[in-house]
Design a protein around this motif. Sequence first.
Motif, PDB file in Angstrom:
ATOM      1  N   LEU A 164      44.438 -67.220 -20.973  1.00 36.72           N
ATOM      2  CA  LEU A 164      43.545 -67.657 -19.885  1.00 36.72           C
ATOM      3  C   LEU A 164      44.350 -68.186 -18.697  1.00 36.72           C
ATOM      4  CD1 LEU A 164      40.613 -69.344 -21.847  1.00 36.72           C
ATOM      5  CD2 LEU A 164      41.097 -66.929 -21.430  1.00 36.72           C
ATOM      6  N   GLN A 165      45.390 -67.449 -18.357  1.00 28.16           N
ATOM      7  CA  GLN A 165      46.278 -67.840 -17.262  1.00 28.16           C
ATOM      8  C   GLN A 165      45.823 -67.329 -15.903  1.00 28.16           C
ATOM      9  OE1 GLN A 165      49.468 -69.775 -18.205  1.00 28.16           O
ATOM     10  NE2 GLN A 165      47.704 -70.044 -19.557  1.00 28.16           N
ATOM     11  N   LEU A 166      44.792 -66.485 -15.883  1.00 30.75           N
ATOM     12  CA  LEU A 166      44.336 -65.872 -14.643  1.00 30.75           C
ATOM     13  C   LEU A 166      43.018 -66.459 -14.181  1.00 30.75           C
ATOM     14  CD1 LEU A 166      45.018 -62.129 -15.522  1.00 30.75           C
ATOM     15  CD2 LEU A 166      46.507 -63.687 -14.277  1.00 30.75           C
ATOM     16  N   ASP A 167      42.721 -66.261 -12.907  1.00 34.66           N
ATOM     17  CA  ASP A 167      41.383 -66.540 -12.404  1.00 34.66           C
ATOM     18  C   ASP A 167      40.419 -65.562 -13.062  1.00 34.66           C
ATOM     19  OD1 ASP A 167      39.565 -67.673 -10.104  1.00 34.66           O
ATOM     20  OD2 ASP A 167      39.326 -65.488 -10.074  1.00 34.66           O
ATOM     21  N   ALA A 168      39.235 -66.050 -13.433  1.00 38.11           N
ATOM     22  CA  ALA A 168      38.285 -65.206 -14.169  1.00 38.11           C
ATOM     23  C   ALA A 168      37.925 -63.950 -13.397  1.00 38.11           C
ATOM     24  CB  ALA A 168      37.023 -66.005 -14.507  1.00 38.11           C
TER      25      ALA A 168
END
Length: 464
Positions: free
Chosen positions: A394-398
């Motif tokens: 979950l390292q990215l913007d959704a």
Amino acid sequence: MSLQIYNTMTRQKEVFTPIEPGKIRMYVCGMTVYDYCHLGHARVLVAFDVITRYMRASGYDVHYVRNITDVDDKIIKRANENDESCDALTERFIAAMHEDEARLGVLSPTEEPRATAHIDGIVELVETLIDKGFAYVADNGDVYYRVTKFADYGKLNNRNLEEMQAGARIDVNDVKEHPGDFVLWKSAKPGEVSWESPWGPGRPGWHIECSAMTKCCLGSSFDIHGGGPDLKFPHHENEIAQSEAANGVKYVNTWMHAGAIRVNNEKMSKSLGNFFTIREILETYHPEVVRYFLTAGHYRSQVDYSEASLKEAKGALDRFYHALRGIEPVEEGQLDNDYDARFTAAMDDDFNTAGALSVLFELTREINRVKEDAQQAGRLVSQLKRLAGILGLLQLDAEVYLQGGQDDAGDGPSAEQIEALIVERAEAKKARNFARADEIRDSLKSQGIILDDSREGTSWRRES
């Protein structure tokens, strides 16, 4: 609950106690850089990255060393085939390895020593073994380790010398005293890269490299030694024999080995045609999907790679990102839940990532339940991202992830084209041209683009 780690040496979980309180010294065998990294390498890279992240999140100062083997038979053979120098070959594949691990979200180790930078230490270690009677110079100029001299040889694999010798073929011209003796220093053949030594020009054997690099970077004894499942014998067994004979102290307190990779229930191998490099897989699947796939199973378990398992991983990761979508994280404050405690309990149990992920899915369901409460949902989203970050997920913007941006391997229309069609669809609906609006929606769906209508407008995502 204290951190417990399964020790390959004792074949049981043990409460982990570092040699120096609060500090962990860990060494993991890295790559032999003559080709691109494959899925088995990714398994080890990601497993020990998660382990390192968790130990640091738990408050430990982790000194993580992962070596590079940049001289050996395979490297010399490949360089000759390519008509290039060993240095040119290894530099190229070291750069490729760093690209692959960065895309998978693998953090750089504290140190990344190369074998060729430790020749002096290797020669010194071999000299010590010869002086102590644990090694000898053979008639062909090679230096061998004398396995019969080390009483505990085989203890990592729970095998004695007779069992390991069973079935061994002994060449009548063999220069070794015992068929189990292994090379420490190879005398140079014409045209091979070599270094000077007391036994003439040559190069190190594979096993001695790690004994020299661990001693230089971490000392004669350290906390954790890790690697892939194929390294237990002979590589790690030989490391123990070399290091303990030379240094006179216990080499490693805890041995850790990642599980094997299988492809469609068969062993991954080039001969079977089911051998995949990391970059080949990333041509089709998002790097974080591949990381989730490698993290979802326990690090010691066997992982079966298949199209179905990758799609399942993508579906699971999508569920997390859907929960994050449209919610602004806020400061967690004093959370009234036990997700942290249960996540920690799972990870303290020999890094049980499957158990940790099940806790995160429960947290995700709670986020979906309270989504209308922006403050509460925002606090839970912050908690989810923090805990998932320990796993490197979950390292990215959704929106970036769901729309396939930032290193997505998928095909299809661009974001600009999709946004333009969404505007056209809105205008068609406003003009009550519902046939055109449906046509746009159906056309995008056929290309793997899903439109989600809400009171706030229309958002889009790439289909799982």
